[in-house]
Structures are given as structure tokens and as C-alpha cells.
Design an enzyme around this catalytic site. Structure first.
Site, PDB file in Angstrom:
ATOM      1  N   ASP A 339     124.038  31.100  71.612  1.00 46.29           N
ATOM      2  CA  ASP A 339     123.953  31.582  72.989  1.00 46.29           C
ATOM      3  C   ASP A 339     125.239  31.159  73.720  1.00 46.29           C
ATOM      4  OD1 ASP A 339     123.076  32.596  75.393  1.00 46.29           O
ATOM      5  OD2 ASP A 339     121.191  31.511  75.427  1.00 46.29           O
ATOM      6  N   GLU A 535     117.473  33.129  84.679  1.00 46.54           N
ATOM      7  CA  GLU A 535     117.658  31.854  83.982  1.00 46.54           C
ATOM      8  C   GLU A 535     117.253  30.669  84.881  1.00 46.54           C
ATOM      9  OE1 GLU A 535     121.001  31.638  81.324  1.00 46.54           O
ATOM     10  OE2 GLU A 535     121.262  33.782  81.363  1.00 46.54           O
TER      11      GLU A 535
HETATM   12  C1  BGC Z   1     121.418  33.815  78.017  1.00 45.13           C
HETATM   13  C2  BGC Z   1     121.151  34.804  76.922  1.00 45.13           C
HETATM   14  C3  BGC Z   1     122.079  35.976  77.046  1.00 45.13           C
HETATM   15  C4  BGC Z   1     123.515  35.485  77.040  1.00 45.13           C
HETATM   16  C5  BGC Z   1     124.539  36.596  77.125  1.00 45.13           C
HETATM   17  C6  BGC Z   1     122.890  33.491  78.162  1.00 45.13           C
HETATM   18  O1  BGC Z   1     123.124  32.782  79.337  1.00 45.13           O
HETATM   19  O2  BGC Z   1     120.690  32.627  77.760  1.00 45.13           O
HETATM   20  O3  BGC Z   1     119.816  35.234  76.975  1.00 45.13           O
HETATM   21  O4  BGC Z   1     121.863  36.876  75.991  1.00 45.13           O
HETATM   22  O5  BGC Z   1     123.696  34.625  78.146  1.00 45.13           O
HETATM   23  O6  BGC Z   1     124.555  37.178  78.366  1.00 45.13           O
END
Ligand code: BGC
Length: 649
Positions: A339, A535
Site C-alpha cells: 500500500d 481513511e
Molecule cells: C489506501 C489504499 C489505496 C492506495 C492508493 C492508500 O492510502 O490505503 O486503499 O488503494 O492508497 O490510492
């Protein structure tokens, strides 16, 4: 100019430098040789800067085995791998954010495996056409590399191709979990993938297989449910829908994300997101791995490892989980991607060490997302020092290449590629509208208030979510944190949907429910809930309604005979008192751009069928819920998981 000369001046006054230079230049021969030396040094610097020791190897012929679409994929992968230098292999393992790409030419110089648009990283011309232009240029650049390996271009298309303003925004996954209709989930995923392909993109970071046990977490809505079995069926259905197009799907966030403990986030800004999961080894096979087993069976192209900790160890550095469990025990054949900054986040190690640890744990592609030059250099050094084996690198690259071949990226585009008019097309909006109706859960319906009549009623509509497509859509829509307002072109608000569906009713609207005191309508509809968040920014110690929405319900009670409350939220909210005031209650989750789907169920054009994909608590004492979907203290929730009334047809 001034700053430049200041710098130069400083260097010139270095006495050591001056003495040595003048000494050399006294010699006539050296006076001739010196400029040549400078030219040679500049050439060397240019060569080094050109990229990671790109050896002047020839490009393979046009009929090289790996370029032949008639050959089996395994043979093509073997052939290509046998032609690659170490740096070309490491480059394939690098995934770089579009905004961190220093120059487009770096894609071919460093043989980068993938580019992503992290949330908000859009082209300056943020239209479907603008995306095609931007991504095509990068794809073209990848073709320029010696081996011409195509890049993956990834986005978070978790409820539609959400970065693109005119795209169809489908319900967030929690709504699809409530609908629990695999065929519908597959068609939503396919329609999303078609809109993704139309903009040139070939990789989607969805579905989420997280199982949220704590409604205070800011990512509850990205998951289908807290039930691993439901996550397994809907996850597999979603993966099928995406991958029956040429787009690669991603199961995330491995592993057990959603089971973190409140107050233990490793990120200072958050409370639970990016936190610590109690390492219950005994729950691995029975719970946490269940959706990943289904995803693996569905041949998901990639699995993204989350940013959480499993006990005191980062999941991303956990070889037991990634290699032993996912790859070996489940037989997962796709590739593992980290991630955002996950290789280094919270590691307390140098990047060099963190690369070694995570790649050896089983990470195949690194969402760096910033510094690819150092990554290539460091991983090369680690291999030279035998800290990472050639076999591990080959395994990682083989997995990545396999998926690229499998998606047809090396071959001429297939016929019938979706065109730009697919983005936000009436057909896709219709699928979204069906999904909205199918995901709305009827939780209360006193005296069979619903469905409403289509004519002659006087209806008052109010609340923060009534005329607000941004709120309906939630986060990951145009902006990472979403938009609070009607700035989602092409979308229809719930109010608009109600008006379109029942032109025979008199519908009055005021966001704050400030209606004239002499009004007493038949029905008041309060559309209340949360504003968008993504998030850890959505971590909330007390997810509930704000004062304005509470007052809207009060005022509507005074101005109408019956009140329907529609909740637009990414999770169940603690709102027992307001629910008591309502005659009917609908959990609409984050329905997306097609508000008319809500009107369809309210007016009985579609039946209410959805069930709660997670329980609805009465208060904080009931959370976190247990892995079996029960309240923390064993008391009865307001509504159990699986609850949902069937509306009168
Ligand atoms: C998130 C992921 C996401 C990635 C790319 C991260 O901050 O946890 O779910 O796919 O960013 O955008």
C-alpha cells in the site's frame, strides 16, 4: 541568476580547489587535456544519470517469442524473463505515483512496472479525454523501453471511476454487501471496469475485503460486510466482474484490516486506521483468510497488503502471513503489491533494509510511491549482497508479467474496447440506479408508511443529504476526501429523484426544514447523515448525526403527519433517539450518483430487499463487535446483522 552565481562563487573561493586547478593548468598539455577530461566526465555523469546501468543491449526482434500472442502465457513469461537484466526486473517491481514521476521518459529508463494516480492525482484536463491523453503518453513511453513491457496504470475505482467527474458513481461496497446479490455486484464491477478502460486505465485497487468490527473506523463503507463469508462471495463476484474485462482487480487490504483496536493507530493523525490488529493466529484460517481464499480462487490479479500491524509486527514485513499463508497455503498465483508508502511506513529502518525485509516477506510490487531511483539502486545492491535472492526477484517479476500477459496488455487491443461515451453512460447509470434500490435497507416501517403514493400527497424534504450528490457519493469521488455539495456532474440528488419519480406529488424542499408554521404536510422526508471522509480522516469517536440534522428531524415532525428518515452514511450511526422519532427508517449507505434509486424504493417501483451487512448498535458499549457479528458486551443491538424489512410490494 544571483543565487546561481552565489553558489558558483562559493565553489571558486575554495582555496583547495583553486590551487589544484591552477597547478594543472600551468602545464600546456594538461591545458589541452583538461577540457577533454571535463567532456568525458560530463558524458559519464550523463550515462549514469540515464538510468540504472542500462546496458546497451539490443531490443529483441519483433517476432521474439514473448511478443507472439499465439504462445502460451507461461512460455511468453519465461522468454521475456530470460531476456531481462536485473535492473529491468527491479524496475518492473516499482509502482510510482503519477505526481512523483520526475519525467515521463523515466518510465522507459527505469522500466517501471506501474504508475498510479493516488487520490486526487488527475490530469490537468480532468475529463475522460484528458485521462486518455495522459495515460496514453505514459503507455507509449513504456513501449520505448528496450523490451517494450507495458505499464500498469492503477486507480482506486472502488465505486466507479471516481476520479473522473462525469463517471457513474455506484454505491460504496457496504451497499453492495447489503444487497448481497452476486449478479448485481458483478455487473456493477464490470460497468466500473468499462469506464476505467475507456479512460485508458487497466488496474483497479478494489475490491476491499476488509471486515470492519468497529464503526468508529473511517473505512467501514469500503467493505461489503464484517462477515467473512459475505466478503468472500461478494468479493469474488466483484473480481469476476472486473476481470472479465481487461482490467486487473486488487483484493485489499491483506490481512484482517478492520479488526484493529481503537486508540492504537501508528499514525499520529488517526485513531484506529493504520493501527494494531490483535494477532489471533487461531482466527486466521477460520476468519481472516476466508475472503482471500475466495479471491485467490477467483484468480484475482493482485493482493494489496495493508498498513496495519499484526500484533507487534507490520503485516507487510510478515513472511508467515504473505508467503506461507497467502501464497503457499492458499496457492495464490497473482502478485502482492504494497500500500501507499507501505514498505517504509512505520518501519524504523533505512529504506534499504525495509526493501529487503518486505520483498523477502513476499511483496512483489512496491507502491513506493515516490523514489523509484533509490529503489532500483537499493534492491540491486541487496541482490548483489545476496540479501535478496535472484529467485525471489524472478518470482516477483514472473507474477507481475503473468498478469500483464493475461490481461492482454502486450497484444493489440481487443475489438470492442469501450469508448469515451461509456463514461457515465445511461446504461451504466441505470445499473447504478438498480444497485441503489437493491442496497437500501428498510429498518422501520410503522403502519406500512412505505411505499408512498405517487400523487396527491404533500411531501416536505429536508436534511444535509437531500440535495447533495457529493454526500451521496461519499469519499473517493473526484477528490480523495470527496466533495460536500452538488459538484458531481451528471449525478442526480435524492430530491431530484423524488421529484422525477412522483411528479404528481407536491414536493417542497428546504435543507434546514424551515417551512412555514402553518404547513402540515402528509409526509416529511429527512435525508440526514455524514459528510464524506476517507481513511483515517473518518476515524470518529462517536459516529452520529450533527445538531443540524437532528433539528431537521424535529422540525419535520412538527410540519408533517409522518416522518421518514433516510440515513446517508458510511456506517451505522449512533442515533437511537432520532430513530425513535421516525415512522420509517431507511439505511441508504453511500448510494452514489443515482439518487433516483432511493425514490424507486420509496414509491414502490422496486421492492426493499436489502439486509444489514453488519449490526446496528445502540451505543458505544456495543463496539467493537465480535468476529461472529455480535455486540461487545453481548447486549441486543438496535438491529441485528441480517435484519431488513421487506417493503410492501
Ligand atoms: C489506501 C489504499 C489505496 C492506495 C492508493 C492508500 O492510502 O490505503 O486503499 O488503494 O492508497 O490510492
Amino acid at each position: 541568476m544571483a543565487t546561481h552565481s552565489k553558489k558558483t562563487a562559493k565553489r571558486k573561493t575554495s582555496s583547495k580547489h583553486r590551487t589544484r586547478t591552477s597547478g594543472y593548468l600551468r602545464n600546456r598539455k594538461l591545458r589541452v587535456l583538461f577540457p577533454l577530461l571535463i567532456v568525458a566526465l560530463l558524458g559519464l555523469a550523463y550515462y549514469i544519470n540515464r538510468g540504472p546501468s542500462s546496458p546497451p543491449l539490443p531490443s529483441p526482434p519483433a517476432d521474439a517469442l514473448y511478443r507472439q500472442s499465439s504462445q502460451p502465457i507461461e512460455a511468453r513469461v519465461d522468454d521475456l524473463l530470460s531476456r531481462m537484466t536485473l535492473d529491468e526486473k527491479i524496475g518492473q517491481m516499482a509502482l510510482v505515483d503519477k505526481n512523483s514521476l520526475k519525467k515521463t521518459v523515466d518510465i522507459s529508463r527505469y522500466n517501471l512496472g506501474g504508475i498510479l494516480s493516488g487520490a486526487g492525482a488527475k490530469p490537468s484536463n480532468n475529463t475522460p479525454h484528458g485521462w486518455v491523453e495522459m495515460v496514453s503518453e505514459m503507455k507509449k513511453q513504456a513501449q520505448e523501453s528496450r523490451l517494450g513491457i507495458p505499464i500498469l496504470y492503477g486507480v482506486d475505482a472502488n465505486h466507479g471511476n471516481g476520479n473522473v467527474p462525469v463517471s457513474t458513481i455506484f454505491p460504496h461496497a457496504i451497499g453492495l454487501g447489503a444487497a448481497n446479490d452476486s449478479e448485481l455486484t458483478t455487473s456493477v464491477a464490470t460497468a466500473t471496469a468499462q469506464e476505467v478502460i475507456a479512460t485508458g486505465i487497466n488496474w483497479s485497487y478494489s475490491p476491499s475485503l476488509d471486515a470492519p468490527l468497529d464503526i468508529r473506523w473511517g473505512r467501514v463503507y469500503e467493505a461489503f460486510s464484517d462477515n467473512p463469508a459475505l466478503n468472500a462471495t461478494q468479493g469474488a463476484a466483484y473480481i469476476k466482474g472486473v476481470q472479465q474485462t481487461s482490467v486487473l482487480a486488487t483484493a485489499k487490504h491483506f490481512l484482517a484490516t478492520g479488526s484493529m483496536t481503537w486508540g492504537q493507530s501508528k499514525n499520529k493523525k488517526f485513531q484506529i486506521d493504520q493501527g494494531v490488529i490483535p494477532a489471533h493466529e487461531e482466527l486466521l484460517d477460520s476468519h481472516y483468510l476466508v475472503p482471500y481464499a475466495a479471491a485467490s480462487q477467483a484468480d484475482v490479479a493482485s493482493v494489496m497488503v495493508g498498513l496495519s500491524f499484526w500484533g507487534d509486527k507490520r503485516v507487510i514485513a510478515n513472511k508467515h502471513l504473505i508467503t506461507d499463508k497467502l501464497k503457499n497455503q492458499l496457492g495464490y498465483k497473482g502478485f502482492v503489491v504494497s500500500d501507499w508508502y507501505g514498505m517504509y511506513e512505520f518501519s524504523g529502518k533505512s529504506k534499504y533494509e525495509a526493501n529487503i525485509e518486505t520483498i523477502n516477506a513476499g511483496v512483489d510490487m512496491a507502491m513506493l510511491p515516490y523514489d523509484y531511483k533509490d529503489f532500483v539502486k537499493d534492491v540491486n545492491r541487496a541482490v548483489q549482497k545476496e540479501a535478496i535472492t535472484h529467485q525471489r526477484i524472478d518470482d516477483a517479476v514472473r507474477r507481475i508479467l503473468y498478469q500483464k500477459f493475461n490481461a492482454g496488455l502486450f497484444d493489440a487491443p481487443r475489438q470492442n474496447q469501450p469508448g469515451l461515451d461509456t463514461v457515465g453512460s445511461p446504461q451504466n447509470r441505470d445499473i447504478a440506479r438498480q444497485a441503489v434500490a437493491a442496497s437500501s435497507v428498510l429498518l422501520k416501517n410503522n403502519d406500512e408508511l412505505l411505499p408512498l403514493a405517487k400523487n396527491a400527497d404533500h411531501i416536505l424534504v429536508a436534511g444535509s443529504g437531500a440535495d447533495n450528490v457529493g454526500r451521496q457519493a461519499g469519499a473517493w469521488t473526484i477528490e480523495w476526501q470527496g466533495i460536500n455539495g452538488n459538484y458531481v456532474p451528471g449525478g442526480t440528488s435524492i430530491l431530484q429523484g423524488l421529484r422525477q419519480t412522483s411528479p404528481g406529488n407536491k414536493i417542497d424542499y428546504d435543507a434546514n426544514a424551515n417551512f412555514a408554521s402553518n404547513i402540515k404536510a402528509d409526509v416529511g422526508i429527512a435525508v440526514v447523515g455524514e459528510k464524506p471522509y476517507a481513511e483515517g480522516f473518518g476515524d470518529n469517536p462517536n459516529p452520529s448525526l450533527d445538531e443540524a440534522d437532528k433539528q431537521v428531524i424535529e422540525r419535520l415532525k412538527e410540519r408533517s403527519n409522518k416522518v421518514i428518515v433516510i440515513v446517508i452514511s458510511g456506517r451505522p450511526l449512533l442515533m437511537t433517539d432520532q430513530i425513535k422519532q421516525a415512522d420509517a427508517l431507511v439505511a441508504a449507505w453511500l448510494p452514489g450518483s443515482e439518487g433516483t434509486g432511493i425514490a424507486d424504493v420509496l414509491f414502490g417501483d422496486k421492492p426493499f430487499k436489502a439486509k444489514l451487512p453488519l449490526l446496528w448498535p445502540t451505543g458505544l458499549h456495543q463496539i467493537p463487535t465480535t468476529v461472529n457479528g455480535k455486540t461487545a458486551d453481548g447486549s441486543a443491538p438496535l438491529f441485528d446483522r441480517g435484519f431488513g424489512l421487506a417493503g410492501r410490494p
